[in-house]
Write a protein that holds these residues in place. Structure first.
Motif, mmCIF file in Angstrom:
data_model
loop_
_atom_site.group_PDB
_atom_site.id
_atom_site.type_symbol
_atom_site.label_atom_id
_atom_site.label_comp_id
_atom_site.label_asym_id
_atom_site.label_seq_id
_atom_site.Cartn_x
_atom_site.Cartn_y
_atom_site.Cartn_z
ATOM 1 N N ILE A 102 0.957 -1.136 -0.138
ATOM 2 C CA ILE A 102 0.013 0.000 0.064
ATOM 3 C C ILE A 102 0.869 1.323 -0.210
ATOM 4 C CG2 ILE A 102 -0.178 0.247 2.490
ATOM 5 C CD1 ILE A 102 -2.896 1.054 2.342
ATOM 6 N N ASN A 103 0.492 2.491 -0.616
ATOM 7 C CA ASN A 103 1.005 3.540 -0.768
ATOM 8 C C ASN A 103 0.713 4.279 0.494
ATOM 9 O OD1 ASN A 103 2.559 6.042 -1.346
ATOM 10 N ND2 ASN A 103 0.854 6.694 -2.870
ATOM 11 N N ARG A 104 1.669 4.505 1.575
ATOM 12 C CA ARG A 104 1.283 5.184 2.923
ATOM 13 C C ARG A 104 1.068 6.668 2.781
ATOM 14 N NH1 ARG A 104 5.063 2.188 7.426
ATOM 15 N NH2 ARG A 104 5.299 -0.037 6.231
ATOM 16 N N VAL A 105 0.144 7.021 2.314
ATOM 17 C CA VAL A 105 -0.182 8.364 2.105
ATOM 18 C C VAL A 105 -1.221 8.856 3.124
ATOM 19 C CG1 VAL A 105 -1.074 10.173 0.695
ATOM 20 C CG2 VAL A 105 0.176 8.499 -0.348
ATOM 21 N N ARG A 106 -0.861 9.743 4.106
ATOM 22 C CA ARG A 106 -1.696 10.110 4.963
ATOM 23 C C ARG A 106 -2.731 11.258 4.594
ATOM 24 N NH1 ARG A 106 -0.348 9.428 10.501
ATOM 25 N NH2 ARG A 106 -2.193 10.663 10.826
ATOM 26 N N THR A 107 -3.979 10.936 4.728
ATOM 27 C CA THR A 107 -4.838 12.285 4.503
ATOM 28 C C THR A 107 -5.667 12.809 5.667
ATOM 29 O OG1 THR A 107 -6.583 10.663 3.852
ATOM 30 C CG2 THR A 107 -5.074 11.293 2.016
ATOM 31 N N GLY A 108 -6.378 13.969 5.468
ATOM 32 C CA GLY A 108 -6.977 14.536 6.743
ATOM 33 C C GLY A 108 -8.106 13.535 7.250
ATOM 34 N N THR A 109 -8.619 12.935 6.453
ATOM 35 C CA THR A 109 -9.819 12.181 6.883
ATOM 36 C C THR A 109 -9.383 10.561 6.383
ATOM 37 O OG1 THR A 109 -11.248 12.377 4.920
ATOM 38 C CG2 THR A 109 -11.436 13.786 6.992
ATOM 39 N N GLY A 110 -10.176 9.722 7.163
ATOM 40 C CA GLY A 110 -10.082 8.122 6.634
ATOM 41 C C GLY A 110 -10.568 7.874 5.248
ATOM 42 N N GLN A 111 -10.301 7.307 4.364
ATOM 43 C CA GLN A 111 -10.663 6.826 3.420
ATOM 44 C C GLN A 111 -11.057 5.348 3.206
ATOM 45 O OE1 GLN A 111 -9.988 9.117 0.730
ATOM 46 N NE2 GLN A 111 -9.030 10.110 2.438
ATOM 47 N N LYS A 112 -12.416 5.298 2.604
ATOM 48 C CA LYS A 112 -12.934 4.012 2.405
ATOM 49 C C LYS A 112 -12.940 3.669 0.919
ATOM 50 C CE LYS A 112 -16.865 3.011 4.655
ATOM 51 N NZ LYS A 112 -18.224 3.235 5.139
ATOM 52 N N LEU A 113 -12.191 2.297 0.665
ATOM 53 C CA LEU A 113 -11.935 2.200 -0.634
ATOM 54 C C LEU A 113 -12.640 0.719 -1.112
ATOM 55 C CD1 LEU A 113 -9.225 3.258 0.547
ATOM 56 C CD2 LEU A 113 -8.467 3.340 -1.985
ATOM 57 N N TYR A 114 -12.998 0.545 -2.320
ATOM 58 C CA TYR A 114 -13.573 -0.669 -2.858
ATOM 59 C C TYR A 114 -13.095 -1.087 -3.972
ATOM 60 C CZ TYR A 114 -17.511 0.950 0.468
ATOM 61 O OH TYR A 114 -17.954 1.317 1.467
#
Length: 502
Positions: free
Chosen positions: A330-342
């Motif tokens: 996984i690409n360890r990119v931190r964003t401001g909010t959590g991401q839900k991926l499908y």
């Protein structure tokens, strides 16, 4: 499918009910010399931590070396290399008190496919082999054991905990979370991966009572069995990480239906039925192993509001970190909010599928028709074969429809699209009767669809291809006619400009 889910939930409900008598009281630590049995895994040594956890460093094959946190000076003789990253695998609840075969399989995959890595198995079978509420309650105690090991490494070997990656399955995922929360100081665990974190007694709980993004610098989770039965979900539904992956919607997995029991019996023998019951829950583990074994078939997942929107094909966008790789890489990119991926997967390894977004606009036709469309795509590498497109509603004039198409092969650069409108049975019968009564009506009276823009976007490459009719008769499609569309002349120029802008 429903039978398997029901059996699994009945089993879990039984253990929840049996544990009610002792729920709320802390289980006493087991005898430090108690030995657990193994199934396809390494032998359980006699040295346990205060919470009943044994840590064993994987050597070669199935050989392990037991780690004793108070006396880590002997780690060199075990082959521990303080310059290398550390991965700790933590199993979940155990019905029979035996180590699951996937534990050694995952440990071996990590050891063989990653250069220079320390792989440790955290064995808490003595506590995991209790009624579910007791095992769930023990996750904090085991989390303390894991934190104690990391503190000992930090103190005695100056080993930075940010080099540690904790991988936990089911209840083990929450153990990893508790380990992170028990560590004091500014430095956090580098990464925690939750493999279908357990749902019962954790669903809806606050971040301090389950795995959460606060427990490590980076947290990812794979949800594979969140289907609810009788108020219970084996895997947790809610997002618990920086990146939460929901393969096939997360509720159930292809290849885990009851009709697959014969395949499981052929592969696992008498344990085939048990494998069918836990198939969807354990799929999270095998997806992670797949990411290690099939490095050339990394699975892409895409951020989306929910699975319903993803199934419509509207979420295949990678702009601004809207997509990521499932599993170890996984690409360890931190964003401001959590991401839900499908994402969608195949029923067996390698699990990778290629995602395509098909968009079609209808310009002029009879309002409220229910067309049945079949398309096929030809690329520079492969052909898709016939693909049925099902409309969720009657089509309307001047409206664009979007669909998700998944294939187990990479078509390459798309060059040609073949399109057939089969029409509904009603329309075919009407037209057949009209032709019988008025045989000279010809094409003029034949039902037609007039389509506008047709485009296909490849999720994995982000390339969008527009298709135009080969003839100059506008993009009309007669019923039961094969219509061939080719790349529009301006498509190559648009893609060239997009690449230079990106």
């Amino acid at each position: 499918m429903s039978v398997v889910k029901l059996l699994c939930c009945l089993l879990l409900t039984y253990h929840l009910c049996e544990g009610k008598k002792i729920k709320g009281s802390r289980a006493a630590p087991p005898d430090a010399r108690q030995r657990g049995r193994t199934r396809g895994g390494p032998d359980v040594g006699p040295d346990l931590g205060p919470g009943g956890t044994a840590f064993r460093l994987l050597l070669d094959g199935e050989d392990t070396c037991t780690l004793d946190p108070p006396r880590l000076h002997a780690l060199a003789s075990c082959g521990f290399n303080a310059s290398n990253p550390l991965i700790i695998i933590t199993h979940g609840w155990s019905v029979d008190g035996m180590m699951e075969s996937w534990v050694l399989r995952l440990a071996t995959a990590l050891k063989k496919n990653l250069a220079g890595v320390n792989v440790v198995i955290a064995d808490w079978l003595s506590l995991a082999h209790q009624h579910y509420p007791i095992a769930a309650q023990s996750t904090r105690t085991v989390g303390q054991d894991v934190a104690q090991l990391l503190r000992a490494l930090q103190k005695q070997l100056q080993y930075p905990v940010r080099k540690a990656h904790l991988v936990g399955y089911s209840l083990g995922a929450h153990i990893c979370g508790f380990a992170g929360s028990f560590l004091e100081g500014p430095e956090k665990i580098g990464r925690i991966t939750g493999l279908d974190p357990a749902g019962p007694l954790f669903e809806g709980m606050s971040a301090t009572d389950r795995l959460s993004p606060d427990d490590a610098e980076f947290v990812d989770a794979i949800h594979t069995f969140t289907h609810e039965r009788m108020g219970l979900s084996v895997g947790i539904k809610q997002a618990v990480a920086h990146y939460d992956f929901y393969p096939n919607g997360g509720d159930f997995q292809p290849g885990c239906d009851l009709q697959n029991i014969y395949e499981h019996i052929a592969q696992y023998g008498l344990l085939g039925f048990e494998q069918t019951v836990k198939c969807a829950h354990e799929r999270s583990v095998h997806l992670f192993i797949d990411s290690l074994l099939n490095r050339d078939k990394q699975i892409m997942a895409f951020r989306c509001r929910d699975n319903s929107a993803f199934d419509k094909g509207v979420c295949l966008d990678c702009h601004k970190n809207r997509c990521n790789t499932l599993g170890y890489n996984i690409n360890r990119v931190r964003t401001g909010t959590g991401q839900k991926l499908y994402l969608k997967t195949r029923p067996r390894m390698p699990y990778k599928l290629f995602h395509y977004q098909f968009r079609i606009q209808f310009i002029n036709q009879t309002e409220g028709m229910e067309p049945s469309l079949t398309i096929s795509l030809t690329g520079t590498k492969e052909e898709s074969g016939d693909l049925r497109i099902t409309f969720p509603e009657k089509i309307s004039i001047n409206k664009t429809y979007t669909f998700l198409i998944t294939l187990d092969k990479d078509l390459g650069e798309l060059m040609l699209l073949k399109f057939q409108w089969e029409g509904s049975a009603l329309w075919r019968n009407v037209w057949t009767r009209v032709q019988t009564i008025i045989p000279w009506g010809g094409r003029k009276g034949k039902p037609q669809l007039t389509v506008g823009r047709i485009s296909v976007k490849a999720g994995e490459t982000q390339e969008r291809t527009s298709f135009c009719a080969m003839e100059n008769d506008v993009q009309r499609v007669d019923m039961s006619e094969d219509k061939v569309f080719v790349r529009c002349k301006d498509n190559t120029a648009r893609q060239h400009r997009r690449k230079h802008r990106g």
